[in-house]
Scaffold this motif. Structure first.
Motif, short mmCIF file in Angstrom:
data_model
loop_
_atom_site.label_atom_id
_atom_site.label_comp_id
_atom_site.label_asym_id
_atom_site.label_seq_id
_atom_site.Cartn_x
_atom_site.Cartn_y
_atom_site.Cartn_z
N LEU B 85 0.84 -1.19 0.00
CA LEU B 85 0.00 0.00 0.00
C LEU B 85 0.88 1.25 0.00
CD1 LEU B 85 -2.56 -1.06 2.74
CD2 LEU B 85 -2.81 -1.26 0.29
N PRO B 86 0.33 2.35 -0.47
CA PRO B 86 1.08 3.61 -0.41
C PRO B 86 1.44 3.96 1.03
CG PRO B 86 -0.85 3.86 -1.79
CD PRO B 86 -0.94 2.50 -1.21
N PRO B 87 2.55 4.66 1.24
CA PRO B 87 3.03 4.92 2.61
C PRO B 87 2.02 5.67 3.47
CG PRO B 87 4.67 5.60 0.98
CD PRO B 87 3.47 5.18 0.21
N ALA B 88 1.24 6.54 2.89
CA ALA B 88 0.29 7.32 3.70
C ALA B 88 -0.72 6.43 4.40
CB ALA B 88 -0.43 8.33 2.80
N PHE B 89 -1.02 5.27 3.78
CA PHE B 89 -2.03 4.38 4.36
C PHE B 89 -1.58 3.85 5.70
CE2 PHE B 89 -3.68 5.05 0.43
CZ PHE B 89 -4.56 4.12 -0.09
N GLU B 90 -0.28 3.62 5.82
CA GLU B 90 0.26 3.02 7.03
C GLU B 90 -0.08 3.86 8.24
OE1 GLU B 90 4.64 1.78 7.92
OE2 GLU B 90 4.20 1.38 5.79
N ASP B 91 0.16 5.17 8.11
CA ASP B 91 -0.06 6.05 9.27
C ASP B 91 -1.52 6.09 9.64
OD1 ASP B 91 2.37 8.23 7.76
OD2 ASP B 91 2.65 6.71 9.33
N THR B 92 -2.39 6.13 8.64
CA THR B 92 -3.82 6.16 8.94
C THR B 92 -4.25 4.89 9.65
OG1 THR B 92 -3.97 7.16 6.75
CG2 THR B 92 -6.03 6.82 7.94
N ALA B 93 -3.76 3.76 9.14
CA ALA B 93 -4.15 2.48 9.74
C ALA B 93 -3.66 2.39 11.18
CB ALA B 93 -3.58 1.33 8.91
N VAL B 94 -2.43 2.88 11.40
CA VAL B 94 -1.88 2.86 12.76
C VAL B 94 -2.72 3.76 13.67
CG1 VAL B 94 0.06 3.72 14.10
CG2 VAL B 94 0.48 2.25 12.14
N ARG B 129 -9.94 5.26 1.13
CA ARG B 129 -9.17 5.85 0.05
C ARG B 129 -9.40 5.15 -1.27
NH1 ARG B 129 -4.15 8.52 2.86
NH2 ARG B 129 -5.02 8.56 4.96
N ASN B 130 -10.50 4.42 -1.35
CA ASN B 130 -10.88 3.77 -2.61
C ASN B 130 -9.82 2.82 -3.13
OD1 ASN B 130 -13.46 4.78 -2.96
ND2 ASN B 130 -12.64 6.73 -3.68
N TRP B 131 -9.18 2.13 -2.23
CA TRP B 131 -8.24 1.09 -2.64
C TRP B 131 -9.01 -0.21 -2.56
CZ3 TRP B 131 -3.08 1.80 -3.95
CH2 TRP B 131 -2.32 0.64 -4.10
N PRO B 132 -9.15 -0.94 -3.67
CA PRO B 132 -10.07 -2.09 -3.65
C PRO B 132 -9.49 -3.32 -2.97
CG PRO B 132 -9.08 -1.86 -5.81
CD PRO B 132 -8.55 -0.73 -5.00
N LEU B 133 -9.72 -3.42 -1.71
CA LEU B 133 -9.24 -4.57 -0.96
C LEU B 133 -10.44 -5.33 -0.44
CD1 LEU B 133 -6.68 -5.88 0.21
CD2 LEU B 133 -6.97 -4.46 2.21
N THR B 134 -10.49 -6.63 -0.72
CA THR B 134 -11.65 -7.39 -0.24
C THR B 134 -11.36 -8.01 1.12
OG1 THR B 134 -10.89 -9.36 -1.36
CG2 THR B 134 -12.45 -7.98 -2.55
N SER B 166 -18.58 2.16 0.41
CA SER B 166 -18.66 0.81 -0.16
C SER B 166 -17.45 0.51 -1.02
CB SER B 166 -19.89 0.68 -1.05
OG SER B 166 -21.02 1.04 -0.35
N LEU B 167 -17.27 -0.76 -1.27
CA LEU B 167 -16.20 -1.21 -2.14
C LEU B 167 -16.45 -0.66 -3.54
CD1 LEU B 167 -13.76 -3.07 -1.98
CD2 LEU B 167 -15.25 -4.96 -2.56
N CYS B 168 -15.40 -0.05 -4.13
CA CYS B 168 -15.58 0.53 -5.46
C CYS B 168 -15.44 -0.58 -6.49
CB CYS B 168 -14.52 1.61 -5.69
SG CYS B 168 -14.67 2.33 -7.30
N ASP B 171 -12.78 -0.15 -9.53
CA ASP B 171 -11.38 -0.37 -9.12
C ASP B 171 -11.12 -1.84 -8.85
OD1 ASP B 171 -11.35 2.71 -7.21
OD2 ASP B 171 -10.81 2.30 -9.30
N LEU B 172 -12.11 -2.50 -8.24
CA LEU B 172 -11.94 -3.91 -7.93
C LEU B 172 -11.80 -4.72 -9.21
CD1 LEU B 172 -11.90 -6.10 -5.76
CD2 LEU B 172 -14.36 -6.28 -5.97
N VAL B 173 -12.60 -4.37 -10.22
CA VAL B 173 -12.49 -5.07 -11.50
C VAL B 173 -11.09 -4.92 -12.06
CG1 VAL B 173 -13.29 -5.08 -13.87
CG2 VAL B 173 -14.93 -4.90 -12.06
N LYS B 174 -10.58 -3.68 -12.03
CA LYS B 174 -9.26 -3.44 -12.62
C LYS B 174 -8.19 -4.24 -11.89
CE LYS B 174 -10.31 1.16 -14.30
NZ LYS B 174 -10.36 2.55 -13.82
N THR B 175 -8.23 -4.19 -10.56
CA THR B 175 -7.21 -4.91 -9.80
C THR B 175 -7.33 -6.41 -10.00
OG1 THR B 175 -7.80 -3.29 -8.12
CG2 THR B 175 -6.07 -4.83 -7.56
N TYR B 176 -8.56 -6.90 -9.91
CA TYR B 176 -8.77 -8.34 -9.98
C TYR B 176 -8.43 -8.88 -11.35
CZ TYR B 176 -11.30 -12.74 -9.26
OH TYR B 176 -11.65 -14.05 -9.14
N CYS B 177 -8.85 -8.17 -12.40
CA CYS B 177 -8.56 -8.64 -13.76
C CYS B 177 -7.06 -8.65 -14.02
CB CYS B 177 -9.24 -7.73 -14.79
SG CYS B 177 -10.91 -8.18 -15.10
#
Lengths: 343, 425
Positions: B85-94, B129-134, B166-168, B171-177
């Protein structure tokens, strides 16, 4: 006219019987809440005389001019007002579900708890027609006739647009009661046919009765939980039966602090719902996670009810302590759901 | 990989906890430099690497934070790095983890739950942040049960009062495909199965959009729909060679797990496409079935908006007319709304005379189209008051007679004895 009179007498006999049994519940319905009765078809001859009026038209008739001399005496005095006012309440004419089926009266207790919505100016003088079970012949030019048999309970006067025409059915009532004596669960399990007791699995006796079909959890402290009833009265009756069984087994059981803890209702709005849209517009109340659960969980604040809304249009309402909470919650959600109807 | 540490030798942050005999060490995995060693040497930098230091040298930074929480925060950072994940996500998650940890219910929870909480924090960050993670991905990574995950997730959202979008789907299609291994030839993927990524992606997106419009996505897990759509897109781009390939085989050679509901989603999607095909004049004569319609998916998708409008009538409008019909009948007035609605819906003007497509199907979710499994009888109106008399005979039917009690006791004793009998030698 004779037909109407016999119907009226039948109805009034029922009223007299109902009046004798005062329900323990207090009136809980608020005038502002519109709700309606949607009762599915039942070919019970006894109920046909209570069949729903198909249409209501407004008249300028004044109730004070009505001739009530044929009413039996005790009613003329005491419940004349009540009868007249109650007769003012009827189902709104534009509820499309109305015309389809003959109605059944809801359990009598709801009658008495009605909050009279005489404050609403609209439809205060309505012309009621008696209806046959199958067809209605609305005749606006007919002179005013007394409202009769088909007075279905719990229909406060409301403007037509707020009516949903659907009434949630209660599916489950959970109640608790204190038997106020220590119980020997092993003895209960031994002497009662309908009990199961597995101390390793759960520290209570699970007892079941057939009528009303319910299940009870009886704990050694004397507390009991009763589940499975379809109405508050049935739950109370079932709890009393369990208490009697325990009494017959030799314990000094009493019946203290009976309380309804939870009521579950369900209904069907009959159209598909775009849950993704609903969660966008009502984000602060809704939770929709299709990866976890196919339904949308809507936590309504007033009244404090949780609704499970599914794509098929079926709605489950739970968390209520009073029946009116469920009705109110549904009437609150129905316009919201209707907004998602045309997709 | 603990947070914040950098190798003084090469500057990489890839520090690994490794032990040399009984002494634990922090070693740089790039250059092999030993950053810290157990209790033999403790320096100021050691604290930054989350190593124990002597009290006189400690800064007290980690004092307010319990060891369990520290471990959890480490796990959050680790998970973010594994998922790239991008570095910014880490701080938010923490930050979310720390926020959750302030609630006593979370602090007192079992370790299993705290482990799952790590995944919840990362998931919420990604969703916002609209990152498609299931959730399935996270559960696989954490070796967690979806039930436990779902409980913890719902609790956390409620506790922190968060707004989780909600899950976008796009984006999920793009990542999954992109994860399908079909874009270059390999020993397992013959040349005729290789496909251009962009073409497949755009067609899959169109199919998923079509599924969404025709009620195949609402209320269902999103991933199986995408799997089915990807399969159809891939097949339709070269139908002659790829029709014989089944969905299961497709997933196998693309190196992707086949979710169980995907085959039923595939059937539903094909049914929708068939209905649309019935509206196209040149496809009508071909009498398509579920296999042959794949060849024409390109055409169908090109005109999908018009075709869906023509092939399906609005389910809700239909119900309104049905009800009005019944009302009309009740009132003794025959209203021919029902039949006329049908006529209007199913006679487009551009068809040759005498040739009509099938009457429009209802556009409803599949669960509403299937007949109900059992008709629930409406409960009869009960006039129970709750205060009725309870007859003795009714209660006695639930009690055992003394003889029955004795029999029951005897049977129980016999059962117990049978259980306690030792095995024969």
């Amino acid at each position: 006219m004779e037909e109407e009179e016999t119907y009226l007498e039948l109805y009034l006999d029922r009223c007299a019987a109902q009046d004798a049994l005062v329900p323990p519940r207090s009136p809980v319905l608020s005038p502002a809440v519109p709700y309606d009765v949607y009762i599915p078809n039942l070919s019970n001859p006894e109920t046909t005389f209570n069949s729903q009026l198909e249409e209501v038209t407004e008249t300028s008739g004044n109730f004070s001019s009505v001739d009530l001399s044929f009413l039996p005496d005790e009613l003329t005095q005491e419940s004349k007002d009540q009868t007249v006012i109650r007769s003012k309440h009827e189902i709104e004419e534009n509820c499309k579900t109305q015309s389809r089926q003959s109605r059944l009266p809801l359990p009598s207790q709801q009658d008495i708890g009605l909050a009279l919505n005489s404050s609403s100016g609209s439809n205060s003088h309505s012309h009621l027609h008696t209806g046959d079970a199958d067809s209605a012949q609305p005749s606006p030019e007919k002179p005013y006739s007394l409202p009769l048999a088909s007075i279905t309970p719990m229909t406060p006067m409301t403007p037509v647009s707020e009516c949903s025409g659907i009434v949630p059915q209660l599916q489950n009532i959970v109640s608790t009661v204190n038997l106020a004596c220590k119980l020997d669960l092993k003895k209960i399990a031994l002497h009662a046919k309908n009990a199961e007791y597995n101390p390793k699995r759960f520290a209570a006796v699970i007892m079941r009765i057939r009528e009303p079909r319910t299940t009870a959890l009886i704990f050694s402290s004397g507390k009991m939980v009763c589940t499975g009833a379809k109405s508050e009265e049935q739950s109370r009756l079932a709890a009393r039966k369990y208490a009697r069984v325990v009494q017959k087994l030799g314990f000094p059981a009493r019946f203290l602090d009976f309380k309804i803890q939870n009521m579950v209702g369900s209904c069907d709005v009959r159209f598909p719902i775009r849950l993704e849209g609903l969660v966008l517009t009502h984000q602060q109340f809704s939770s929709y996670e299709p990866e976890l659960f196919p339904g949308l969980i809507y936590r309504m604040v007033k009244p404090r009810i949780v609704l499970l809304i599914f794509v098929s249009g079926k709605v489950v309402l739970t968390g209520a302590k009073e029946r009116s909470d469920i009705y109110e919650a549904f009437e609150n959600i129905y316009p919201i759901l209707k907004g998602f109807k045309k997709t | 990989m603990p947070g914040g540490g950098r190798c003084p030798g090469c500057g990489s942050s890839e520090l690994v906890e490794d032990s040399h005999y009984s002494q634990s060490q922090l070693v740089c995995s790039d250059c092999g430099c030993v950053v810290t060693e157990g209790v033999l040497t403790t320096t100021f930098t050691d604290e930054g690497n989350l190593r124990e230091v002597t009290y006189s040298r400690s800064t007290g930074k980690n004092e307010q934070v319990s060891r369990s929480q520290q471990r959890g925060l480490c796990r959050v950072r680790d998970l973010c790095r594994v998922l790239q994940l991008p570095p910014a996500f880490e701080d938010t998650a923490v930050a979310y983890y720390q926020q959750a940890y302030q609630h006593s219910g979370i602090r007192a929870a079992r370790l299993q739950k705290k482990e799952v909480l790590v995944g919840c924090c990362v998931l919420i960050t990604c969703r916002q942040r609209n990152w498609p993670l299931t959730m399935g991905t996270i559960c696989t990574l954490l070796y967690a049960d979806l039930d436990v995950f779902s409980g913890t997730y719902m609790q956390m959202v409620k506790l922190l009062g968060l707004d989780v979008p909600s899950l976008c789907l796009v984006d999920l299609v793009k990542t999954y495909c992109s994860s399908f291994k079909l874009f270059e030839a390999s020993p397992s993927v013959p040349a005729k199965y290789v496909e251009d990524k962009d073409k497949m992606l755009s067609r899959t997106l169109q199919l998923v959009e079509l599924a969404d419009e025709t009620w195949l996505v609402t209320g269902r897990h999103p991933l199986p729909v995408i799997t089915a759509a990807t399969f159809l897109a891939w097949q339709s781009l070269r139908p002659s060679d790829r029709l014989p390939c089944s969905l299961a085989r497709f997933c196998k050679l693309a190196n992707v797990d086949l979710p169980y509901p995907a085959s039923s989603r595939l059937q539903e999607l094909l049914a929708v496409l068939l209905r649309m095909a019935e509206q196209l004049a040149w496809l009508q004569v071909l009498k398509l079935d579920k296999r042959s319609v794949v060849k024409h998916i390109g055409d169908l998708l090109q005109h999908r908006h018009t075709l869906v409008r023509k092939a399906f009538r609005d389910g809700t409008a239909e119900m309104d007319t049905q009800e009005k019909e019944l009302q009309g009948q009740e009132q003794g007035q025959g209203q021919g709304q029902g039949p006329s609605e049908e006529d209007v819906g199913s006679s487009p003007s551009d068809l040759p005379a005498g040739k009509r497509p099938a009457s429009p199907a209802l556009l409803l979710p599949p669960c509403m189209l299937k007949p109900p499994k059992r008709v629930c009888p409406t409960p009869p109106v009960s006039t129970v008051t709750g205060d009725e008399n309870i007859s003795d005979s009714e209660i006695e039917q639930y009690l055992r007679t003394p003889q029955e009690v004795r029999d029951f006791q005897r049977a129980q004793a016999a059962g117990q004895a049978a259980m306690n009998v030792p095995n024969p030698p």
